[in-house]
Design a protein around this motif. Structure first.
Motif: not given
Length: 88
Positions: A5-11, A13-14, A17
């Motif tokens: 699972r990929v969270s909105r926060e991870t997306v 941050k990506a 970057s």
């Protein structure tokens, strides 16, 4: 097999970057370089604008100061300088 699972926060941050921003700038610079080599007049200015959209998505945008050449008018033929430079 475990699910990922990929969270909105991870997306978020990506996309914020430095490598993503650098890739966007590199692509915009490449298009601007092609547009500069194809421009019909030395007076036409082509430049790259970088920024972040309101919801956080970064962008690299190629701009031209002669809109008439891009879309055409009754007096100026349509040459699509930016469209041709981008390959679309």
């Amino acid at each position: 097999m475990p699910s990922v699972r990929v969270s909105r926060e991870t997306v978020f941050k990506a996309m914020q970057s430095n490598p993503v921003r650098a890739a966007l700038k590199a692509k915009a610079d490449k298009i601007a370089s092609r547009a500069n080599s194809m421009k019909p007049s030395p007076d036409t200015k082509v430049w790259v604008e970088e920024g972040t959209r309101p919801k956080g998505r970064p962008y690299g945008r190629v701009l031209c100061d002669d809109v008439d050449q891009e879309y055409g008018t009754a007096d100026t033929p349509k040459i699509r300088l930016l469209g041709r430079a981008a390959g679309i």
